[in-house]
Scaffold this motif. Structure first.
Motif, PDB file in Angstrom:
ATOM      1  N   MET A   1       0.859  -1.175   0.000  1.00 22.88           N
ATOM      2  CA  MET A   1       0.000   0.000   0.000  1.00 22.88           C
ATOM      3  C   MET A   1       0.904   1.237   0.000  1.00 22.88           C
ATOM      4  O   MET A   1       1.780   1.358   0.845  1.00 22.88           O
ATOM      5  N   ASN A   2       0.646   2.137  -0.948  1.00 25.00           N
ATOM      6  CA  ASN A   2       1.479   3.338  -1.011  1.00 25.00           C
ATOM      7  C   ASN A   2       1.011   4.387   0.015  1.00 25.00           C
ATOM      8  O   ASN A   2      -0.007   4.213   0.692  1.00 25.00           O
ATOM      9  N   GLU A   3       1.756   5.484   0.099  1.00 25.53           N
ATOM     10  CA  GLU A   3       1.472   6.519   1.100  1.00 25.53           C
ATOM     11  C   GLU A   3       0.087   7.136   0.926  1.00 25.53           C
ATOM     12  O   GLU A   3      -0.634   7.353   1.911  1.00 25.53           O
ATOM     13  N   LEU A   4      -0.300   7.406  -0.312  1.00 24.46           N
ATOM     14  CA  LEU A   4      -1.616   7.976  -0.563  1.00 24.46           C
ATOM     15  C   LEU A   4      -2.716   7.024  -0.107  1.00 24.46           C
ATOM     16  O   LEU A   4      -3.677   7.440   0.558  1.00 24.46           O
ATOM     17  N   GLU A   5      -2.571   5.760  -0.455  1.00 17.20           N
ATOM     18  CA  GLU A   5      -3.578   4.768  -0.043  1.00 17.20           C
ATOM     19  C   GLU A   5      -3.654   4.672   1.473  1.00 17.20           C
ATOM     20  O   GLU A   5      -4.750   4.523   2.035  1.00 17.20           O
TER      21      GLU A   5
ATOM     22  N   VAL B   1      -7.022   5.305   3.600  1.00 12.43           N
ATOM     23  CA  VAL B   1      -7.521   4.321   4.562  1.00 12.43           C
ATOM     24  C   VAL B   1      -7.640   4.966   5.944  1.00 12.43           C
ATOM     25  O   VAL B   1      -8.544   4.637   6.722  1.00 12.43           O
ATOM     26  N   GLY B   2      -6.769   5.919   6.250  1.00 16.03           N
ATOM     27  CA  GLY B   2      -6.876   6.666   7.505  1.00 16.03           C
ATOM     28  C   GLY B   2      -8.179   7.430   7.604  1.00 16.03           C
ATOM     29  O   GLY B   2      -8.800   7.495   8.674  1.00 16.03           O
ATOM     30  N   ILE B   3      -8.611   8.014   6.492  1.00 18.45           N
ATOM     31  CA  ILE B   3      -9.909   8.706   6.474  1.00 18.45           C
ATOM     32  C   ILE B   3     -11.028   7.711   6.749  1.00 18.45           C
ATOM     33  O   ILE B   3     -11.912   7.960   7.579  1.00 18.45           O
ATOM     34  N   ILE B   4     -10.989   6.587   6.059  1.00 18.90           N
ATOM     35  CA  ILE B   4     -12.036   5.570   6.225  1.00 18.90           C
ATOM     36  C   ILE B   4     -12.087   5.081   7.671  1.00 18.90           C
ATOM     37  O   ILE B   4     -13.165   4.995   8.274  1.00 18.90           O
TER      38      ILE B   4
ATOM     39  N   LYS C   1       0.087  15.864  -6.344  1.00 18.43           N
ATOM     40  CA  LYS C   1      -1.361  15.885  -6.551  1.00 18.43           C
ATOM     41  C   LYS C   1      -1.902  14.452  -6.494  1.00 18.43           C
ATOM     42  O   LYS C   1      -1.488  13.594  -7.267  1.00 18.43           O
ATOM     43  N   PRO C   2      -2.840  14.191  -5.556  1.00 22.98           N
ATOM     44  CA  PRO C   2      -3.402  12.832  -5.463  1.00 22.98           C
ATOM     45  C   PRO C   2      -4.291  12.515  -6.655  1.00 22.98           C
ATOM     46  O   PRO C   2      -4.995  13.394  -7.161  1.00 22.98           O
ATOM     47  N   GLU C   3      -4.237  11.274  -7.093  1.00 19.84           N
ATOM     48  CA  GLU C   3      -5.102  10.839  -8.186  1.00 19.84           C
ATOM     49  C   GLU C   3      -6.454  10.416  -7.627  1.00 19.84           C
ATOM     50  O   GLU C   3      -6.537   9.818  -6.561  1.00 19.84           O
ATOM     51  N   MET C   4      -7.491  10.732  -8.387  1.00 14.98           N
ATOM     52  CA  MET C   4      -8.828  10.306  -7.998  1.00 14.98           C
ATOM     53  C   MET C   4      -8.928   8.808  -8.228  1.00 14.98           C
ATOM     54  O   MET C   4      -8.500   8.301  -9.259  1.00 14.98           O
ATOM     55  N   SER C   5      -9.462   8.117  -7.248  1.00 12.55           N
ATOM     56  CA  SER C   5      -9.603   6.668  -7.362  1.00 12.55           C
ATOM     57  C   SER C   5     -10.906   6.247  -6.688  1.00 12.55           C
ATOM     58  O   SER C   5     -11.511   7.023  -5.949  1.00 12.55           O
ATOM     59  N   LEU C   6     -11.294   5.021  -6.936  1.00 10.00           N
ATOM     60  CA  LEU C   6     -12.480   4.495  -6.272  1.00 10.00           C
ATOM     61  C   LEU C   6     -12.276   4.480  -4.759  1.00 10.00           C
ATOM     62  O   LEU C   6     -13.204   4.776  -3.996  1.00 10.00           O
ATOM     63  N   LEU C   7     -11.053   4.195  -4.324  1.00  7.13           N
ATOM     64  CA  LEU C   7     -10.750   4.195  -2.891  1.00  7.13           C
ATOM     65  C   LEU C   7     -10.945   5.595  -2.297  1.00  7.13           C
ATOM     66  O   LEU C   7     -11.506   5.744  -1.208  1.00  7.13           O
ATOM     67  N   MET C   8     -10.531   6.623  -3.025  1.00  7.47           N
ATOM     68  CA  MET C   8     -10.703   8.003  -2.572  1.00  7.47           C
ATOM     69  C   MET C   8     -12.190   8.349  -2.482  1.00  7.47           C
ATOM     70  O   MET C   8     -12.635   8.947  -1.502  1.00  7.47           O
ATOM     71  N   VAL C   9     -12.962   7.967  -3.469  1.00 11.05           N
ATOM     72  CA  VAL C   9     -14.403   8.221  -3.455  1.00 11.05           C
ATOM     73  C   VAL C   9     -15.038   7.484  -2.273  1.00 11.05           C
ATOM     74  O   VAL C   9     -15.892   8.041  -1.561  1.00 11.05           O
ATOM     75  N   HIS C  10     -14.606   6.270  -2.042  1.00 13.90           N
ATOM     76  CA  HIS C  10     -15.115   5.471  -0.925  1.00 13.90           C
ATOM     77  C   HIS C  10     -14.813   6.171   0.408  1.00 13.90           C
ATOM     78  O   HIS C  10     -15.676   6.244   1.291  1.00 13.90           O
TER      79      HIS C  10
END
Length: 106
Positions: free
Chosen positions: A1-5, A9-12, A69-78
């Protein structure tokens, strides 16, 4: 899992914990234990601060652009979905505490 992910996951995780505390507070309302309900809501708010901090960090990174700049992903939307439903749940539980606590005073 990279830093952005990891941040996402911290938000979730924080949002889920915050929402869980809000629903614990709602159970205390049902038991007419308004003091405990308000204490749980304070815990919920404190937990929410971490999710908000990470979200703000990601928004600033996006606004600044560049390679961070973070990329938009399904994980980000989640994560955003979890965060916003957590905030909504907390706001609604706070109103319910006020409504039912006021009724008890009459």
């Amino acid at each position: 899992m990279n830093e952005l992910e990891q941040k996402i996951v911290g938000i979730i995780s924080s949002a889920g914990d915050s929402k869980a505390k809000a629903f614990e507070a709602l159970k205390k309302v049902k038991e007419k234990d308004f003091k405990a309900a308000r204490e749980l809501m304070e815990e919920s708010k404190k937990i929410d601060i971490e999710a908000h901090r990470i979200q703000t960090e990601l928004i600033v990174a996006e606004m600044n652009g560049g390679e961070n700049k973070p990329e938009m992903s399904l994980l980000m939307v989640h994560a955003q979905d979890h965060y916003m439903t957590s905030r909504l749940a907390r706001d609604m539980v706070e109103v319910l505490i006020d409504i039912f606590d006021t009724e008890e005073e009459k």
